[in-house]
Design an enzyme around this catalytic site. Structure first.
Site, PDB file in Angstrom:
ATOM      1  N   HIS A  63       0.873  -1.196   0.000  1.00 14.56           N
ATOM      2  CA  HIS A  63       0.000   0.000   0.000  1.00 14.56           C
ATOM      3  C   HIS A  63       0.900   1.233   0.000  1.00 14.56           C
ATOM      4  O   HIS A  63       1.516   1.561   1.009  1.00 14.56           O
ATOM      5  CB  HIS A  63      -0.900  -0.006   1.239  1.00 14.56           C
ATOM      6  CG  HIS A  63      -1.828   1.174   1.307  1.00 14.56           C
ATOM      7  ND1 HIS A  63      -3.158   1.047   1.630  1.00 14.56           N
ATOM      8  CD2 HIS A  63      -1.630   2.501   1.110  1.00 14.56           C
ATOM      9  CE1 HIS A  63      -3.732   2.237   1.627  1.00 14.56           C
ATOM     10  NE2 HIS A  63      -2.817   3.139   1.319  1.00 14.56           N
ATOM     11  N   HIS A  98       1.586   5.384  -1.697  1.00 15.49           N
ATOM     12  CA  HIS A  98       1.224   6.564  -2.494  1.00 15.49           C
ATOM     13  C   HIS A  98       2.495   7.154  -3.098  1.00 15.49           C
ATOM     14  O   HIS A  98       3.389   7.563  -2.366  1.00 15.49           O
ATOM     15  CB  HIS A  98       0.542   7.621  -1.619  1.00 15.49           C
ATOM     16  CG  HIS A  98      -0.717   7.119  -0.994  1.00 15.49           C
ATOM     17  ND1 HIS A  98      -1.960   7.276  -1.579  1.00 15.49           N
ATOM     18  CD2 HIS A  98      -0.929   6.412   0.138  1.00 15.49           C
ATOM     19  CE1 HIS A  98      -2.879   6.699  -0.821  1.00 15.49           C
ATOM     20  NE2 HIS A  98      -2.286   6.170   0.230  1.00 15.49           N
ATOM     21  N   LEU A  99       2.539   7.178  -4.427  1.00 14.03           N
ATOM     22  CA  LEU A  99       3.731   7.728  -5.097  1.00 14.03           C
ATOM     23  C   LEU A  99       3.477   9.103  -5.689  1.00 14.03           C
ATOM     24  O   LEU A  99       4.412   9.770  -6.120  1.00 14.03           O
ATOM     25  CB  LEU A  99       4.199   6.795  -6.209  1.00 14.03           C
ATOM     26  CG  LEU A  99       4.993   5.560  -5.792  1.00 14.03           C
ATOM     27  CD1 LEU A  99       5.325   4.724  -7.028  1.00 14.03           C
ATOM     28  CD2 LEU A  99       6.267   5.935  -5.053  1.00 14.03           C
ATOM     29  N   ARG A 100       2.201   9.500  -5.756  1.00 17.51           N
ATOM     30  CA  ARG A 100       1.837  10.807  -6.359  1.00 17.51           C
ATOM     31  C   ARG A 100       2.247  10.871  -7.824  1.00 17.51           C
ATOM     32  O   ARG A 100       2.402   9.875  -8.492  1.00 17.51           O
ATOM     33  CB  ARG A 100       2.468  11.979  -5.572  1.00 17.51           C
ATOM     34  CG  ARG A 100       2.358  11.890  -4.073  1.00 17.51           C
ATOM     35  CD  ARG A 100       0.940  11.791  -3.591  1.00 17.51           C
ATOM     36  NE  ARG A 100       0.849  11.977  -2.144  1.00 17.51           N
ATOM     37  CZ  ARG A 100      -0.155  11.577  -1.413  1.00 17.51           C
ATOM     38  NH1 ARG A 100      -1.173  10.938  -1.946  1.00 17.51           N
ATOM     39  NH2 ARG A 100      -0.168  11.791  -0.122  1.00 17.51           N
ATOM     40  N   ASN A 144      -5.231   7.343  -5.874  1.00 15.16           N
ATOM     41  CA  ASN A 144      -5.926   8.591  -5.496  1.00 15.16           C
ATOM     42  C   ASN A 144      -5.174   9.836  -5.962  1.00 15.16           C
ATOM     43  O   ASN A 144      -4.837  10.711  -5.176  1.00 15.16           O
ATOM     44  CB  ASN A 144      -6.198   8.644  -3.983  1.00 15.16           C
ATOM     45  CG  ASN A 144      -4.940   8.645  -3.128  1.00 15.16           C
ATOM     46  OD1 ASN A 144      -3.913   8.118  -3.532  1.00 15.16           O
ATOM     47  ND2 ASN A 144      -5.008   9.257  -1.961  1.00 15.16           N
ATOM     48  N   LYS A 199      -9.519  -0.447  -5.751  1.00 11.28           N
ATOM     49  CA  LYS A 199      -9.519   0.218  -4.454  1.00 11.28           C
ATOM     50  C   LYS A 199     -10.867   0.868  -4.166  1.00 11.28           C
ATOM     51  O   LYS A 199     -11.372   1.642  -4.982  1.00 11.28           O
ATOM     52  CB  LYS A 199      -8.418   1.290  -4.476  1.00 11.28           C
ATOM     53  CG  LYS A 199      -8.353   2.143  -3.244  1.00 11.28           C
ATOM     54  CD  LYS A 199      -7.698   1.406  -2.098  1.00 11.28           C
ATOM     55  CE  LYS A 199      -7.890   2.161  -0.811  1.00 11.28           C
ATOM     56  NZ  LYS A 199      -6.715   2.183   0.024  1.00 11.28           N
ATOM     57  N   HIS A 232     -10.432   1.103   1.978  1.00  7.21           N
ATOM     58  CA  HIS A 232     -10.204   2.086   3.042  1.00  7.21           C
ATOM     59  C   HIS A 232     -11.386   1.955   3.990  1.00  7.21           C
ATOM     60  O   HIS A 232     -12.484   2.431   3.690  1.00  7.21           O
ATOM     61  CB  HIS A 232     -10.093   3.506   2.482  1.00  7.21           C
ATOM     62  CG  HIS A 232      -9.872   4.529   3.571  1.00  7.21           C
ATOM     63  ND1 HIS A 232      -8.659   5.160   3.766  1.00  7.21           N
ATOM     64  CD2 HIS A 232     -10.691   4.972   4.554  1.00  7.21           C
ATOM     65  CE1 HIS A 232      -8.759   5.956   4.823  1.00  7.21           C
ATOM     66  NE2 HIS A 232      -9.980   5.868   5.316  1.00  7.21           N
ATOM     67  N   HIS A 237      -4.534  -0.634   5.947  1.00  8.13           N
ATOM     68  CA  HIS A 237      -4.116   0.116   7.145  1.00  8.13           C
ATOM     69  C   HIS A 237      -5.041  -0.084   8.342  1.00  8.13           C
ATOM     70  O   HIS A 237      -5.715   0.829   8.779  1.00  8.13           O
ATOM     71  CB  HIS A 237      -3.931   1.607   6.841  1.00  8.13           C
ATOM     72  CG  HIS A 237      -5.019   2.264   6.046  1.00  8.13           C
ATOM     73  ND1 HIS A 237      -6.345   2.147   6.352  1.00  8.13           N
ATOM     74  CD2 HIS A 237      -4.973   3.063   4.953  1.00  8.13           C
ATOM     75  CE1 HIS A 237      -7.059   2.828   5.493  1.00  8.13           C
ATOM     76  NE2 HIS A 237      -6.254   3.385   4.624  1.00  8.13           N
ATOM     77  N   LEU A 255      -4.700   9.439   8.061  1.00  7.07           N
ATOM     78  CA  LEU A 255      -5.988   8.747   8.127  1.00  7.07           C
ATOM     79  C   LEU A 255      -5.796   7.301   7.711  1.00  7.07           C
ATOM     80  O   LEU A 255      -5.056   7.065   6.754  1.00  7.07           O
ATOM     81  CB  LEU A 255      -7.001   9.436   7.210  1.00  7.07           C
ATOM     82  CG  LEU A 255      -7.430  10.823   7.694  1.00  7.07           C
ATOM     83  CD1 LEU A 255      -8.260  11.522   6.629  1.00  7.07           C
ATOM     84  CD2 LEU A 255      -8.191  10.743   9.006  1.00  7.07           C
ATOM     85  N   ASP A 314       1.558   2.661   3.522  1.00  6.66           N
ATOM     86  CA  ASP A 314       0.708   3.844   3.360  1.00  6.66           C
ATOM     87  C   ASP A 314       1.547   5.118   3.410  1.00  6.66           C
ATOM     88  O   ASP A 314       1.061   6.170   3.833  1.00  6.66           O
ATOM     89  CB  ASP A 314      -0.406   3.891   4.419  1.00  6.66           C
ATOM     90  CG  ASP A 314      -1.553   4.807   4.012  1.00  6.66           C
ATOM     91  OD1 ASP A 314      -1.570   5.269   2.847  1.00  6.66           O
ATOM     92  OD2 ASP A 314      -2.421   5.063   4.861  1.00  6.66           O
ATOM     93  N   HIS A 331       3.278  14.540   1.476  1.00  2.62           N
ATOM     94  CA  HIS A 331       2.739  15.869   1.165  1.00  2.62           C
ATOM     95  C   HIS A 331       3.868  16.852   1.439  1.00  2.62           C
ATOM     96  O   HIS A 331       4.573  16.695   2.442  1.00  2.62           O
ATOM     97  CB  HIS A 331       1.571  16.231   2.090  1.00  2.62           C
ATOM     98  CG  HIS A 331       0.336  15.410   1.875  1.00  2.62           C
ATOM     99  ND1 HIS A 331      -0.568  15.650   0.863  1.00  2.62           N
ATOM    100  CD2 HIS A 331      -0.147  14.339   2.541  1.00  2.62           C
ATOM    101  CE1 HIS A 331      -1.558  14.769   0.928  1.00  2.62           C
ATOM    102  NE2 HIS A 331      -1.324  13.963   1.936  1.00  2.62           N
ATOM    103  N   ALA A 334      -3.627  14.978   5.523  1.00  2.00           N
ATOM    104  CA  ALA A 334      -3.337  13.717   6.218  1.00  2.00           C
ATOM    105  C   ALA A 334      -2.302  12.936   5.426  1.00  2.00           C
ATOM    106  O   ALA A 334      -2.376  12.867   4.202  1.00  2.00           O
ATOM    107  CB  ALA A 334      -4.621  12.900   6.335  1.00  2.00           C
TER     108      ALA A 334
HETATM  109  N1  OTD Z   1      -4.051   8.272   4.504  1.00  2.00           N
HETATM  110  N2  OTD Z   1      -3.154  10.148   3.512  1.00  2.00           N
HETATM  111  C1  OTD Z   1      -3.372   9.665   2.273  1.00  2.00           C
HETATM  112  C2  OTD Z   1      -3.935   8.448   2.103  1.00  2.00           C
HETATM  113  C3  OTD Z   1      -4.036   7.597   3.261  1.00  2.00           C
HETATM  114  O1  OTD Z   1      -6.064   6.556   3.758  1.00  2.00           O
HETATM  115  C4  OTD Z   1      -5.000   6.500   3.161  1.00  2.00           C
HETATM  116  O2  OTD Z   1      -4.692   5.542   2.472  1.00  2.00           O
HETATM  117  C5  OTD Z   1      -2.959  10.482   1.144  1.00  2.00           C
HETATM  118  O3  OTD Z   1      -2.414  11.549   1.412  1.00  2.00           O
HETATM  119  O4  OTD Z   1      -3.123  10.057  -0.010  1.00  2.00           O
HETATM  120  C6  OTD Z   1      -3.523   9.476   4.617  1.00  2.00           C
HETATM  121  O5  OTD Z   1      -3.392   9.983   5.731  1.00  2.00           O
HETATM  122 ZN    ZN Z   2      -3.116   5.088   1.637  1.00  2.00          ZN
HETATM  123 ZN    ZN Z   3      -6.830   4.698   3.122  1.00  2.00          ZN
END
Ligand code: OTD
Ligand code: ZN
Ligand code: ZN
Length: 346
Positions: free
Chosen positions: A13, A15-17, A41, A99, A136, A174, A219, A247, A251, A263
Site C-alpha cells: 500500500h 502513495h507515489l503521487r 488517489n 480500491k 479504506h 491500514h 488517516l 501507506d 505531502h 493527512a
Molecule cells: N491516509 N493520507 C493519504 C492516504 C491515506 O487513507 C490512506 O490511504 C494520502 O495523502 O493520499 C492518509 O493519511
Molecule cells: Zn493510503
Molecule cells: Zn486509506
C-alpha cells in the site's frame, strides 16, 4: 554484531503521487522494495485501465536507472466503473486490485463510492475472476466519531458486504484498531489486512501531546495505545493474514504545516529500519520476513522475491535525512522518536 537477511520486501500500500513529487520520492521506495501496490488517489484519480497504463508509464519513467522496481497498479472504484474494463485490466496483468474509498474518507476520495449497491456489478465480477478489493475501511458519516470510524465500517459496511459476496477477496487496508485485528483473526477466509509502519509506532498522543504535530497526522488517525499493541501483536505473530502496507503518503511541508493540514505520513525512507526495531522489541525478528516479504505475495498469488535484503544492527544510531527535497518542495520524513540502529546494508 547482529545481522538479518530476509527476502526482499514489498510494500502492499503506497502513495507515489505524480510529477515532481513522484520524481522526488520514488527512489526511497525502489531502493528497498521490489514491488508495491500503487494507490490510485491522484487528482484526477486513476479510474480506467487507460489511466493506469499512463500512470504506470510515468512511474517507470521516474525510476532511477537500473532499478527493477515493479509498480502493481490499482483502479479507483467509482459508481460508474465498468466491469468489463476492470476484467480486461486484470486479464492483461495491468492491475493487481481495485480500491474502494468511501467518498470523503481520506485524501482525494471525493470521487469514491457513496452507495455500495451501485458498485455491486463490478464487485460481483471481481469475485468471479479472483481480483481482490482493497478497502479504506472508515465510514464518513459526520455523526460517527473519527476514532470509531473503522469499527463502525466493519460492522455496517464490510461485514454485510462480505456476507453478501463471500467469494470476494478483501484486503482491509491500514488496520488501526483492535476491532480490525479481531475481525480479521475471526474471519474464515478471503480477508487479510495491511498494517502501516507508523501505526505500529505511534498512538494518538503523538499528534496532540505538547503541541499539535501535523507530521503524525494521517488517516485513519492513530488510535489509543491498546490498539497499537494489538497491531504489534498481529504483525509480530507471523499470521499470514497480516502484512506490510506502509501507506507512505508524502505531502510537501506547507500543505501539512497549516491551518487545515493534509493527512499522510512519509515513511518510505526509514520503514525497514523502523520495522526491524519494532520486531526486535517484540522479540520477533524471525517474523519480520513473513510480514514484509512472504505474507503479502502469498495473499496476492505471487512468488516471493528471489533477491534478499540484509539489515545490520549498528552500535551507533543510523541517521536518515529529516526531509526529502523534491522539485515541489520539502517533505518531512517520519520521525519514530527513538534512535534507529538497524541499517539496510544491501
Ligand atoms: N491516509 N493520507 C493519504 C492516504 C491515506 O487513507 C490512506 O490511504 C494520502 O495523502 O493520499 C492518509 O493519511
Ligand atoms: Zn493510503
Ligand atoms: Zn486509506
Amino acid at each position: 554484531m547482529k545481522t538479518l537477511t530476509i527476502r526482499r520486501p514489498d510494500d502492499w500500500h503506497l502513495h507515489l503521487r505524480d510529477g515532481a513529487v513522484l520524481e522526488g520520492v520514488i527512489a526511497d521506495t525502489s531502493r528497498h522494495f521490489a514491488r508495491a501496490i500503487i494507490m490510485p488517489n491522484l487528482v484526477p484519480p486513476v479510474v480506467t485501465a487507460q489511466d493506469a497504463v499512463a500512470y504506470r508509464d510515468r512511474i517507470l519513467t521516474a525510476l532511477p536507472q537500473g532499478d527493477r522496481f515493479q509498480p502493481l497498479m490499482t483502479l479507483y472504484l467509482t459508481e460508474g466503473t465498468d466491469p468489463d474494463d476492470v476484467a480486461a485490466a486484470k486479464e492483461s496483468g495491468l492491475i493487481t486490485a481495485v480500491k474502494l474509498y468511501p467518498a470523503g474518507a481520506t485524501t482525494n476520495s471525493h470521487g469514491g463510492v457513496r452507495d455500495i449497491d451501485k458498485a455491486m456489478p463490478v464487485l460481483e465480477r471481481m469475485a468471479e475472476i479472483g481480483l481482490p478489493l482493497c478497502v479504506h475501511g472508515e465510514v464518513t458519516t459526520p455523526e460517527v466519531d473519527i476514532f470509531d470510524r473503522e469499527a463502525v465500517f466493519i460492522e455496517t459496511v464490510l461485514d454485510p458486504l462480505r456476507n453478501r459476496l463471500p467469494e470476494l477477496k478483501v484486503t482491509m487496508e491500514h488496520v488501526t484498531t483492535k476491532d480490525g485485528v479481531d475481525y480479521i483473526m475471526g474471519s474464515s477466509g478471503n480477508l487479510a489486512g495491511t498494517i502501516t509502519t507508523h501505526h505500529l509506532i505511534i498512538n494518538r498522543n503523538a499528534i496532540l501531546v505538547g503541541g499539535i504535530r501535523p507530521h503524525y497526522y494521517c488517516l485513519p488517525v492513530a488510535k489509543r495505545e491498546n490498539h497499537r499493541l494489538a497491531l504489534r501483536a498481529a504483525a509480530a505473530s507471523g499470521d499470514k493474514r497480516f502484512f506490510l502496507g506502509t501507506d507512505s503518503a508524502p505531502h510537501v511541508d506547507p500543505l501539512k504545516e497549516c491551518g487545515c493540514g493534509c493527512a499522510g505520513i512519509y515513511t518510505s525512507p526509514n520503514t525497514m529500519s523502523c520495522l526491524a526495531h519494532v520486531f526486535e522489541e517484540e522479540n520477533a525478528l524471525d517474523k519480520l520476513e513473513a510480514f514484509t516479504s512472504l505474507n503479502g505475495p502469498a495473499w496476492y498469488g505471487m512468488a516471493p522475491n528471489e533477491e534478499t535484503m540484509t539489515l545490520v544492527r549498528q552500535e551507533q544510531p543510523v541517521s536518515y535525512p529529516s526531509k526529502r527535497d523534491t522539485g515541489a518542495g520539502a517533505i518531512t520524513v517520519f520521525d519514530p522518536m527513538f534512535p534507529l540502529h538497524w541499517q539496510v546494508v544491501e
